[in-house]
Design an enzyme around this catalytic site. Structure first.
Site, PDB file in Angstrom:
ATOM      1  CB  THR A  65      -1.047  -0.083   1.145  1.00 38.96           C
ATOM      2  OG1 THR A  65      -1.966   0.982   0.988  1.00 38.96           O
ATOM      3  CG2 THR A  65      -0.428  -0.027   2.527  1.00 38.96           C
ATOM      4  CE  LYS A  69      -2.023   0.820  -3.162  1.00 42.90           C
ATOM      5  NZ  LYS A  69      -3.406   1.207  -3.404  1.00 42.90           N
ATOM      6  CG  ASP A 105      -5.901  -0.863  -5.358  1.00 41.31           C
ATOM      7  OD1 ASP A 105      -6.441  -1.417  -4.387  1.00 41.31           O
ATOM      8  OD2 ASP A 105      -4.858  -0.183  -5.259  1.00 41.31           O
ATOM      9  CB  ALA A 132      -6.945   4.921  -6.527  1.00 41.29           C
ATOM     10  CE1 TYR A 215      -9.870   1.607   2.463  1.00 42.39           C
ATOM     11  CE2 TYR A 215     -10.604   1.387   4.731  1.00 42.39           C
ATOM     12  CZ  TYR A 215      -9.599   1.347   3.794  1.00 42.39           C
ATOM     13  OH  TYR A 215      -8.305   1.055   4.180  1.00 42.39           O
TER      14      TYR A 215
HETATM   15  P1  NAP Z   1      -2.587   9.503  -4.698  1.00 39.66           P
HETATM   16  O1  NAP Z   1      -1.811   8.724  -5.711  1.00 39.66           O
HETATM   17  O2  NAP Z   1      -1.849  10.282  -3.681  1.00 39.66           O
HETATM   18  O3  NAP Z   1      -3.565  10.520  -5.520  1.00 39.66           O
HETATM   19  C1  NAP Z   1      -4.380  11.438  -4.866  1.00 39.66           C
HETATM   20  C2  NAP Z   1      -5.217  12.243  -5.857  1.00 39.66           C
HETATM   21  O4  NAP Z   1      -6.095  13.055  -5.092  1.00 39.66           O
HETATM   22  C3  NAP Z   1      -4.440  13.173  -6.770  1.00 39.66           C
HETATM   23  O5  NAP Z   1      -5.060  13.219  -8.012  1.00 39.66           O
HETATM   24  C4  NAP Z   1      -4.567  14.528  -6.055  1.00 39.66           C
HETATM   25  O6  NAP Z   1      -4.587  15.641  -6.944  1.00 39.66           O
HETATM   26  C5  NAP Z   1      -5.956  14.417  -5.476  1.00 39.66           C
HETATM   27  N1  NAP Z   1      -6.122  15.273  -4.292  1.00 39.66           N
HETATM   28  C6  NAP Z   1      -5.486  15.154  -3.093  1.00 39.66           C
HETATM   29  N2  NAP Z   1      -5.931  16.104  -2.248  1.00 39.66           N
HETATM   30  C7  NAP Z   1      -6.844  16.849  -2.929  1.00 39.66           C
HETATM   31  C8  NAP Z   1      -7.641  17.974  -2.592  1.00 39.66           C
HETATM   32  N3  NAP Z   1      -7.601  18.526  -1.368  1.00 39.66           N
HETATM   33  N4  NAP Z   1      -8.472  18.469  -3.538  1.00 39.66           N
HETATM   34  C9  NAP Z   1      -8.535  17.922  -4.761  1.00 39.66           C
HETATM   35  N5  NAP Z   1      -7.788  16.850  -5.154  1.00 39.66           N
HETATM   36  C10 NAP Z   1      -6.962  16.326  -4.236  1.00 39.66           C
HETATM   37  O7  NAP Z   1      -3.575   8.556  -3.890  1.00 39.66           O
HETATM   38  P2  NAP Z   1      -4.253   7.159  -4.367  1.00 39.66           P
HETATM   39  O8  NAP Z   1      -3.314   6.021  -4.098  1.00 39.66           O
HETATM   40  O9  NAP Z   1      -4.798   7.322  -5.747  1.00 39.66           O
HETATM   41  O10 NAP Z   1      -5.436   7.018  -3.294  1.00 39.66           O
HETATM   42  C11 NAP Z   1      -6.483   7.964  -3.276  1.00 39.66           C
HETATM   43  C12 NAP Z   1      -7.575   7.581  -2.291  1.00 39.66           C
HETATM   44  O11 NAP Z   1      -8.137   6.325  -2.636  1.00 39.66           O
HETATM   45  C13 NAP Z   1      -7.117   7.424  -0.843  1.00 39.66           C
HETATM   46  O12 NAP Z   1      -8.090   8.060  -0.047  1.00 39.66           O
HETATM   47  C14 NAP Z   1      -7.113   5.929  -0.599  1.00 39.66           C
HETATM   48  O13 NAP Z   1      -7.372   5.596   0.742  1.00 39.66           O
HETATM   49  C15 NAP Z   1      -8.267   5.499  -1.496  1.00 39.66           C
HETATM   50  N6  NAP Z   1      -8.169   4.082  -1.956  1.00 39.66           N
HETATM   51  C16 NAP Z   1      -9.215   3.274  -1.689  1.00 39.66           C
HETATM   52  C17 NAP Z   1      -9.175   1.944  -2.105  1.00 39.66           C
HETATM   53  C18 NAP Z   1     -10.333   1.025  -1.809  1.00 39.66           C
HETATM   54  O14 NAP Z   1     -10.172  -0.193  -1.906  1.00 39.66           O
HETATM   55  N7  NAP Z   1     -11.515   1.536  -1.489  1.00 39.66           N
HETATM   56  C19 NAP Z   1      -8.068   1.447  -2.805  1.00 39.66           C
HETATM   57  C20 NAP Z   1      -7.017   2.325  -3.091  1.00 39.66           C
HETATM   58  C21 NAP Z   1      -7.082   3.662  -2.654  1.00 39.66           C
HETATM   59  P3  NAP Z   1      -3.247  16.457  -7.375  1.00 39.66           P
HETATM   60  O15 NAP Z   1      -2.692  15.716  -8.547  1.00 39.66           O
HETATM   61  O16 NAP Z   1      -3.755  17.788  -7.693  1.00 39.66           O
HETATM   62  O17 NAP Z   1      -2.332  16.425  -6.166  1.00 39.66           O
END
Ligand code: NAP
Length: 276
Positions: A65, A69, A105, A132, A215
């Site tokens: 995680t 990843k 994922d 994600a 979640y």
């Molecule tokens: P990541 O690679 O860090 O990407 C985060 C994204 O969110 C980027 O596009 C970022 O935009 C945007 N962002 C962050 N803060 C923001 C804000 N205040 N306003 C607008 N956009 C914002 O993270 P990730 O690995 O994709 O994970 C994202 C979320 O998915 C997490 O909350 C994680 O817990 C959840 N998740 C859930 C599952 C599940 O099984 N349900 C699986 C995986 C992940 P910028 O490019 O502008 O920074």
């Protein structure tokens, strides 16, 4: 749960991981299927040593995680074709010392969506352009969905849109965007910022399918607003359970006890909510 000299070891590797619900999910699944196996959480500073440890201790499988990843990929012996196209792995399978990477994922999101709708021919706006969003974007495109990427930072959003061959929408211009499906992949609305919603509520139209991959909480402000406006809603809990179920299937070769996994995660979330 019995732990002895034959107990197989599985793990989640990340930082932070102390909040992770994966140990509860997988230990319940091992117990329900009678497997002599245990799943632990390892909070790690770097990934190379962890990969060596997986081989050295014959850890049979691992979840990977945040923030490893993508970083884990060069240390694996082989990548599943979908994980390779996405460029990241959240699952490692140890096949007699050879480590293979998978991305469940993507599969988890696909299964959660397919429970509610038939995907081919649909249009979808994905909010976010991180790991994600990338995983979900690739698998939806391969399942006949026309995608648009909406992101806060233009550079990251345009880069993902380019690799998916799709349109980019700046997040502050999302109000007029139209799609059959909206998938929210940013941390906006996650505990403790539960009063935040990443999009204007007016863009949520009756009949849309709205999925939030957060979640915790399971019903985010976005999902509550979507439900009130007549949308079909999908919680991040469903994606989380399906991605874990696919990991279990890859590691053990047996059908995951999805109902048990679902129950244990919902109970854990309920308890977390009561403690606050
Ligand atoms: P990541 O690679 O860090 O990407 C985060 C994204 O969110 C980027 O596009 C970022 O935009 C945007 N962002 C962050 N803060 C923001 C804000 N205040 N306003 C607008 N956009 C914002 O993270 P990730 O690995 O994709 O994970 C994202 C979320 O998915 C997490 O909350 C994680 O817990 C959840 N998740 C859930 C599952 C599940 O099984 N349900 C699986 C995986 C992940 P910028 O490019 O502008 O920074």
């Amino acid at each position: 749960m019995k732990v002895d000299q034959h107990t197989a070891l599985y793990a989640v590797i990340g930082n932070p991981v102390r909040h992770s619900l994966s140990p509860a999910l997988h230990n319940a699944a091992f117990s329900a299927t009678g497997l002599n196996a245990v799943y632990l959480a390892f909070e790690a500073e770097e990934i190379e040593g962890c990969v060596k440890g997986i081989k050295a201790f014959s850890i049979k499988g691992a979840s990977v995680t945040i923030p490893f990843k993508t970083a884990v990929v060069p240390y694996l012996n082989e990548m599943d074709p979908l994980a390779s196209r996405i460029g990241s792995a959240n699952t490692i399978v140890n096949e007699n010392g050879r480590l293979k990477g998978y991305n469940t994922d993507a599969l988890g999101a696909l299964k959660a969506l397919e429970e509610k709708i038939r995907l081919p021919g649909m249009t979808c706006i994905i909010i976010g352009a991180g790991g994600a969003a990338r995983a979900i974007g690739f698998i939806l495109k391969e399942n006949g969905v026309a995608i648009s990427i909406a992101n806060r930072s233009r550079k990251r959003g345009e880069r993902l849109a380019l690799s998916l061959g799709c349109e980019f929408i700046p997040l502050d211009e999302i109000k007029g965007a139209k799609g059959d499906i909206l998938i929210q992949t940013t941390p906006v609305g996650m505990y403790p910022h539960v009063d935040q919603c990443p999009v204007p509520e007016q863009m949520l139209k009756e009949g849309m399918v709205v999925m939030d991959i957060i979640y915790n909480p399971d019903k985010t402000k976005l999902l509550k607003a979507a439900k009130a406006r007549g949308c079909t809603t999908i919680s991040g809990v469903d994606m989380f359970i399906h991605q874990g179920a696919e990991q279990f299937r890859l590691w053990t070769g047996i059908d995951p006890p999805v109902a048990v996994m679902n129950h244990v995660v919902k109970e854990a979330l309920l308890k977390q909510g009561e403690r606050r």
